[in-house]
Design a protein around this motif. Structure first.
Motif, PDB file in Angstrom:
ATOM      1  N   UNK A  34       4.084  -4.035   0.206  1.00 42.76           N
ATOM      2  CA  UNK A  34       5.356  -3.350   0.474  1.00 42.76           C
ATOM      3  C   UNK A  34       6.129  -4.104   1.567  1.00 42.76           C
ATOM      4  N   UNK A  35       5.436  -4.453   2.653  1.00 44.21           N
ATOM      5  CA  UNK A  35       6.066  -5.125   3.795  1.00 44.21           C
ATOM      6  C   UNK A  35       6.620  -6.490   3.412  1.00 44.21           C
ATOM      7  N   UNK A  36       5.834  -7.289   2.679  1.00 46.25           N
ATOM      8  CA  UNK A  36       6.272  -8.633   2.290  1.00 46.25           C
ATOM      9  C   UNK A  36       7.503  -8.560   1.388  1.00 46.25           C
ATOM     10  N   UNK A  37       7.496  -7.656   0.424  1.00 45.85           N
ATOM     11  CA  UNK A  37       8.623  -7.528  -0.508  1.00 45.85           C
ATOM     12  C   UNK A  37       9.901  -7.131   0.233  1.00 45.85           C
ATOM     13  N   UNK A  38       9.802  -6.100   1.068  1.00 40.85           N
ATOM     14  CA  UNK A  38      10.979  -5.630   1.807  1.00 40.85           C
ATOM     15  C   UNK A  38      11.444  -6.677   2.821  1.00 40.85           C
ATOM     16  N   UNK A  39      10.500  -7.353   3.466  1.00 37.60           N
ATOM     17  CA  UNK A  39      10.822  -8.380   4.460  1.00 37.60           C
ATOM     18  C   UNK A  39      11.545  -9.562   3.806  1.00 37.60           C
ATOM     19  N   UNK A 119      15.727  -4.201  -4.981  1.00 37.56           N
ATOM     20  CA  UNK A 119      14.259  -4.122  -4.929  1.00 37.56           C
ATOM     21  C   UNK A 119      13.739  -3.235  -6.053  1.00 37.56           C
ATOM     22  N   UNK A 120      14.407  -2.118  -6.281  1.00 33.63           N
ATOM     23  CA  UNK A 120      13.953  -1.161  -7.296  1.00 33.63           C
ATOM     24  C   UNK A 120      13.986  -1.777  -8.689  1.00 33.63           C
ATOM     25  N   UNK A 121      15.063  -2.486  -9.026  1.00 36.12           N
ATOM     26  CA  UNK A 121      15.183  -3.069 -10.365  1.00 36.12           C
ATOM     27  C   UNK A 121      14.195  -4.213 -10.557  1.00 36.12           C
ATOM     28  N   UNK A 284      11.485   4.406  -4.484  1.00 42.04           N
ATOM     29  CA  UNK A 284      11.932   5.499  -3.612  1.00 42.04           C
ATOM     30  C   UNK A 284      12.523   4.956  -2.311  1.00 42.04           C
ATOM     31  N   UNK A 285      11.866   3.945  -1.740  1.00 45.30           N
ATOM     32  CA  UNK A 285      12.343   3.337  -0.496  1.00 45.30           C
ATOM     33  C   UNK A 285      13.691   2.640  -0.716  1.00 45.30           C
ATOM     34  N   UNK A 286      13.786   1.911  -1.825  1.00 42.57           N
ATOM     35  CA  UNK A 286      15.019   1.198  -2.143  1.00 42.57           C
ATOM     36  C   UNK A 286      16.196   2.156  -2.279  1.00 42.57           C
ATOM     37  N   UNK A 290      17.303   1.612   1.742  1.00 44.50           N
ATOM     38  CA  UNK A 290      18.198   0.476   1.529  1.00 44.50           C
ATOM     39  C   UNK A 290      19.507   0.920   0.875  1.00 44.50           C
ATOM     40  N   UNK A 291      19.475   2.108   0.273  1.00 44.64           N
ATOM     41  CA  UNK A 291      20.644   2.685  -0.391  1.00 44.64           C
ATOM     42  C   UNK A 291      21.043   1.931  -1.653  1.00 44.64           C
ATOM     43  N   UNK A 292      20.037   1.390  -2.356  1.00 42.77           N
ATOM     44  CA  UNK A 292      20.299   0.813  -3.673  1.00 42.77           C
ATOM     45  C   UNK A 292      20.550   1.932  -4.668  1.00 42.77           C
TER      46      UNK A 292
END
Length: 356
Positions: A34-39, A119-121, A284-286, A290-292
């Motif tokens: 999760x951290x690597x992807x978001x980072x 990120x979500x897509x 869910x986070x995205x 992030x407001x995607x």
């Protein structure tokens, strides 16, 4: 009676401990992945940190991982711990080099997709990985074609197609990059089975990084020199933030160790199931942080793909259980076969005696 009760409680405690440790390994892997992807998204996205150089970022990761892996391998050798299997030049060129090339392109393309897609897509598109692995396995004769499995693969593809149709920020170039990354990664996974596992060679994350990372670095040099170096050279304001890129590279290295820990202590199937949980968390986070934009059609499409992936994992689990059961019954079958052979030889001996 007391002894039986105490042994039963010890066994139950052992099971509970094993389950809790499995959840702990899964939690570490999900957190780091999760951290690597978001980072990576934060660094590469033009609306965030705005450093849109995916090849450079991948090369920084590979250089960091190579350096750290070399240090760790040498330390392991000093303390006489097993550090790496025997690797001849012929084996390296024939097996590790093609795997390293595919890994380099997979990382390059997947990191590039973060510039164009949410990120979500991206996580929804990654649901196509079982489809790619199965198709390439058939191509290399590692899997037999089964109409039921192919129908399942088509259902996953159909779900991803619906998710793509409902994507608010659809970018054709970004989708092509992510699909290319999936194809390269799937080919790499199949080639690992063909070129390394079939020869009895298994690499843990440290030895994998020790052998593969420098190879990736070399393969990325040419596209970097053509695509990104001229831009970076003409960017006078460019400076390397050692805190950002250092912690980002450290997270990438830790993720490789977490993969080994998870697969080594549980199974690859557990990682696949945990990956589905991670994808939903990232979606869910995205959407929330992030407001995607995540549309209703997105969720319907990914829901269909998710059910297909879940069914695929279920079939894999049943296959593993069947193999385990076969291994357990094999000694009994061998015993029974020996007894039958002994009985037949005794009967044959008696028959010969009666004829005499």
């Amino acid at each position: 009676m007391g002894r039986e009760g105490s042994s039963g409680s010890i066994a139950s405690e052992s099971v509970v401990k094993k389950v809790l440790l499995s959840y702990f390994y899964v939690g570490i892997w999900i957190f780091l992945s999760f951290t690597v992807i978001v980072y990576n998204k934060y660094i590469l996205d033009p609306k965030m940190y705005n450093w849109p150089y995916p090849i450079s970022l991948t090369m920084i990761h590979m250089a960091f991982c190579s350096s750290l892996a070399v240090i760790l391998v040498r330390v392991l050798r000093l303390v006489d711990l097993p550090s790496s299997p025997t690797m001849t030049r012929e084996l390296y060129v024939s097996s590790v080099v093609p795997i390293g090339a595919l890994y380099a392109f997979s990382l390059w393309f997947s990191n590039s997709a973060y510039i164009y897609l949410s990120v979500s897509f991206i996580q929804m598109l990654k649901a196509l990985m079982p489809v790619a692995v199965y198709s390439i396995s058939i191509l290399f004769n590692k899997e037999n074609f089964r109409s039921s499995t192919m129908a399942n693969m088509l259902s996953i593809s159909f779900g991803v197609a619906i998710a793509a149709y409902g994507e608010a920020r659809f970018d054709a170039w970004g989708v092509l990059l992510q699909l290319g990354a999936v194809a390269f990664e799937a080919t790499r996974l199949v080639l690992i089975q063909i070129l390394l596992t079939s020869k009895g060679i298994t690499l843990n994350p440290i030895t994998t990084l020790y052998y593969v990372s420098p190879c990736c670095l070399v393969f990325l040099t040419l596209p970097w020199a053509i695509v990104e170096f001229p831009i970076l050279r003409n960017t006078s304001s460019f400076h390397l933030d050692f805190l950002v890129f250092g912690t980002n590279s450290l997270c990438a290295f830790a993720l490789n160790l977490a993969v080994f820990l998870l697969v080594g202590k549980t199974s690859a199937l557990t990682m696949n199931v945990a990956g589905v949980v991670k994808d939903w968390l990232l979606i869910a986070f995205s959407w929330s942080v992030i407001r995607d934009t995540v549309t209703f059609i997105n969720l319907i499409g990914y829901g269909i793909a998710f059910l297909g992936v879940a069914y695929y994992n279920h079939i894999k689990l049943q296959g593993l259980k069947a193999k385990e059961a076969q291994k357990k019954t094999a000694p009994n079958d061998e015993e029974a076969r020996n007894l039958i052979e002994e009985k037949e030889s005794e009967d044959s001996g008696r028959k010969n005696e009666s004829q005499v």
